[in-house]
Design a protein around this motif. Structure first.
Motif, PDB file in Angstrom:
ATOM      1  N   TYR A  35       0.850  -1.181   0.000  1.00 46.73           N
ATOM      2  CA  TYR A  35       0.000   0.000   0.000  1.00 46.73           C
ATOM      3  C   TYR A  35       0.892   1.240   0.000  1.00 46.73           C
ATOM      4  O   TYR A  35       1.995   1.236   0.552  1.00 46.73           O
ATOM      5  N   GLU A  41      -3.064  10.860   4.929  1.00 50.63           N
ATOM      6  CA  GLU A  41      -4.111  10.286   4.075  1.00 50.63           C
ATOM      7  C   GLU A  41      -4.243   8.781   4.311  1.00 50.63           C
ATOM      8  O   GLU A  41      -3.465   8.177   5.045  1.00 50.63           O
ATOM      9  N   ALA A  42      -5.238   8.183   3.658  1.00 48.80           N
ATOM     10  CA  ALA A  42      -5.470   6.749   3.804  1.00 48.80           C
ATOM     11  C   ALA A  42      -4.503   5.954   2.936  1.00 48.80           C
ATOM     12  O   ALA A  42      -4.058   6.431   1.893  1.00 48.80           O
ATOM     13  N   PRO A  43      -4.182   4.737   3.338  1.00 42.86           N
ATOM     14  CA  PRO A  43      -3.409   3.855   2.458  1.00 42.86           C
ATOM     15  C   PRO A  43      -4.194   3.540   1.192  1.00 42.86           C
ATOM     16  O   PRO A  43      -5.411   3.330   1.248  1.00 42.86           O
ATOM     17  N   PHE A  45      -4.262   0.928  -2.216  1.00 40.78           N
ATOM     18  CA  PHE A  45      -3.792  -0.379  -2.667  1.00 40.78           C
ATOM     19  C   PHE A  45      -2.876  -0.235  -3.876  1.00 40.78           C
ATOM     20  O   PHE A  45      -3.200   0.460  -4.844  1.00 40.78           O
ATOM     21  N   PHE A 101       0.251  -5.287   9.179  1.00 37.51           N
ATOM     22  CA  PHE A 101       1.034  -4.294   8.457  1.00 37.51           C
ATOM     23  C   PHE A 101       2.398  -4.102   9.090  1.00 37.51           C
ATOM     24  O   PHE A 101       2.557  -4.145  10.319  1.00 37.51           O
TER      25      PHE A 101
ATOM     26  N   SER B  33     -13.658  -3.166   8.222  1.00 38.22           N
ATOM     27  CA  SER B  33     -12.614  -3.372   9.231  1.00 38.22           C
ATOM     28  C   SER B  33     -12.167  -2.020   9.753  1.00 38.22           C
ATOM     29  O   SER B  33     -12.138  -1.045   9.005  1.00 38.22           O
ATOM     30  N   TYR B  35      -9.052   0.084  11.867  1.00 40.75           N
ATOM     31  CA  TYR B  35      -7.642   0.062  12.239  1.00 40.75           C
ATOM     32  C   TYR B  35      -7.305   1.341  13.008  1.00 40.75           C
ATOM     33  O   TYR B  35      -7.876   2.398  12.765  1.00 40.75           O
ATOM     34  N   PRO B  43      -0.882   0.520  10.316  1.00 42.83           N
ATOM     35  CA  PRO B  43      -2.218   0.330  10.910  1.00 42.83           C
ATOM     36  C   PRO B  43      -2.276  -0.941  11.746  1.00 42.83           C
ATOM     37  O   PRO B  43      -1.747  -1.977  11.345  1.00 42.83           O
ATOM     38  N   LEU B  88      -4.768   8.058  14.152  1.00 42.33           N
ATOM     39  CA  LEU B  88      -5.605   8.087  12.966  1.00 42.33           C
ATOM     40  C   LEU B  88      -6.399   6.784  12.948  1.00 42.33           C
ATOM     41  O   LEU B  88      -5.817   5.690  13.019  1.00 42.33           O
ATOM     42  N   LEU B  90      -8.674   4.348  10.880  1.00 43.03           N
ATOM     43  CA  LEU B  90      -8.966   4.029   9.485  1.00 43.03           C
ATOM     44  C   LEU B  90     -10.042   2.964   9.393  1.00 43.03           C
ATOM     45  O   LEU B  90     -10.029   1.982  10.142  1.00 43.03           O
ATOM     46  N   GLN B 106      -8.583  -4.906   0.766  1.00 36.30           N
ATOM     47  CA  GLN B 106      -9.272  -3.865   1.509  1.00 36.30           C
ATOM     48  C   GLN B 106      -8.988  -2.497   0.906  1.00 36.30           C
ATOM     49  O   GLN B 106      -7.868  -2.204   0.504  1.00 36.30           O
ATOM     50  N   TYR B 107     -10.004  -1.665   0.910  1.00 31.82           N
ATOM     51  CA  TYR B 107      -9.892  -0.294   0.429  1.00 31.82           C
ATOM     52  C   TYR B 107     -10.185   0.633   1.599  1.00 31.82           C
ATOM     53  O   TYR B 107     -11.217   0.503   2.255  1.00 31.82           O
ATOM     54  N   PHE B 108      -9.288   1.585   1.806  1.00 34.58           N
ATOM     55  CA  PHE B 108      -9.338   2.418   2.998  1.00 34.58           C
ATOM     56  C   PHE B 108     -10.053   3.746   2.763  1.00 34.58           C
ATOM     57  O   PHE B 108      -9.985   4.322   1.670  1.00 34.58           O
ATOM     58  N   GLY B 109     -10.690   4.214   3.825  1.00 37.91           N
ATOM     59  CA  GLY B 109     -11.245   5.563   3.842  1.00 37.91           C
ATOM     60  C   GLY B 109     -10.176   6.561   4.250  1.00 37.91           C
ATOM     61  O   GLY B 109      -9.056   6.176   4.598  1.00 37.91           O
ATOM     62  N   PRO B 110     -10.519   7.860   4.227  1.00 40.42           N
ATOM     63  CA  PRO B 110      -9.546   8.909   4.521  1.00 40.42           C
ATOM     64  C   PRO B 110      -9.141   8.976   5.985  1.00 40.42           C
ATOM     65  O   PRO B 110      -8.142   9.609   6.316  1.00 40.42           O
ATOM     66  N   GLY B 111      -9.904   8.336   6.862  1.00 41.86           N
ATOM     67  CA  GLY B 111      -9.526   8.297   8.264  1.00 41.86           C
ATOM     68  C   GLY B 111     -10.118   9.423   9.094  1.00 41.86           C
ATOM     69  O   GLY B 111     -10.547  10.462   8.566  1.00 41.86           O
ATOM     70  N   ARG B 113      -8.888  11.616  12.383  1.00 45.26           N
ATOM     71  CA  ARG B 113      -7.755  11.886  13.279  1.00 45.26           C
ATOM     72  C   ARG B 113      -8.304  12.303  14.636  1.00 45.26           C
ATOM     73  O   ARG B 113      -8.966  13.337  14.750  1.00 45.26           O
TER      74      ARG B 113
END
Lengths: 111, 117
Positions: A35, A41-43, A45, A101, B33, B35, B43, B88, B90, B106-111, B113
């Protein structure tokens, strides 16, 4: 359990090539993720390798050697926007598949 | 195609307070999920929800709880906040391959903080 090791920080020059290594120890192997994460910001893929060898996606390539517990991410023609943290992740075994991770490698690209 | 969304983006709380974070998964995804990512770390898995139930849980205390709604969105609740909860948070969504026995990308959101003072 799983153990993942990556270098903490690397620096490279714009236009160059950089290789980010990841070594892992896991009781059962279910592939390996890379990633990219820009600061704050977010990770996002990049790749998923489950078989040995090199997989190329444009400027980014990912390599896996299951026998050595080793992977690397290769970034070519570096751009300033490639400055980010690169996270290596390994899914758990035993049906869980939850990724563990690494700490991430902070790549700094300078002019 | 909307990606993973989270709210709020930033939050400041004091020790002992409670917080609720929200997540909407990517369209077509049914698994969420959560994190926690401390500064300079990768994470750390908190838990995963599928079919409105907690499917997996990481090494986090009971102060961390969650919920998944019928529309697949999810909440993370943290009670009795500690300074060490500053991080943060996530949310990542995926499409469950549990029946197929596969690894889910998995595809992450912006989080969100969170700062605990």
């Amino acid at each position: 359990g799983q153990n993942i090791d990556q270098p903490t920080e690397m620096t490279a020059t714009e236009g160059a090539i950089v290789q980010i290594n990841c070594t892992y120890q896991t009781s059962g192997f279910n592939g390996l993720f890379w990633y990219q994460q820009h600061a704050g910001e977010a990770p996002t893929f990049l790749s998923y390798n489950v078989l040995d060898g090199l997989e190329e996606k444009g400027r980014f390539s990912s390599f896996l050697s299951r026998s050595k517990g080793y992977s690397y991410l290769l970034l070519k023609e570096l751009q300033m926007k490639d400055s980010a943290s690169y996270l290596c992740a390994v899914p758990a075994s035993g049906g869980s598949y939850i990724p563990t991770f690494g700490r991430g490698t902070s790549l700094i690209v300078h002019p | 195609d909307a990606g993973v969304t989270q709210s709020p983006t930033h939050l400041i709380k004091t020790r002992g307070q409670q917080v609720t974070l929200r997540c909407s998964p990517k369209s077509g995804h049914d698994t969420v999920s959560w994190y926690q990512q401390a500064l300079g770390q990768g994470p750390q898995f908190i838990f995963q929800y599928y079919e409105e139930e907690e499917r997996q849980r990481g090494n986090f205390p009971d102060r961390f709880s969650g919920h998944q709604f019928p529309n697949y969105s999810s909440e993370l609740n943290v009670n009795a906040l500690l300074l060490g909860d500053s991080a943060l948070y996530l949310c990542a969504s995926s499409f469950s391959l549990r029946l197929a026995g596969g690894v889910e990308t998995q595809y992450f959101g912006p989080g969100t903080r969170l700062l605990v003072l």
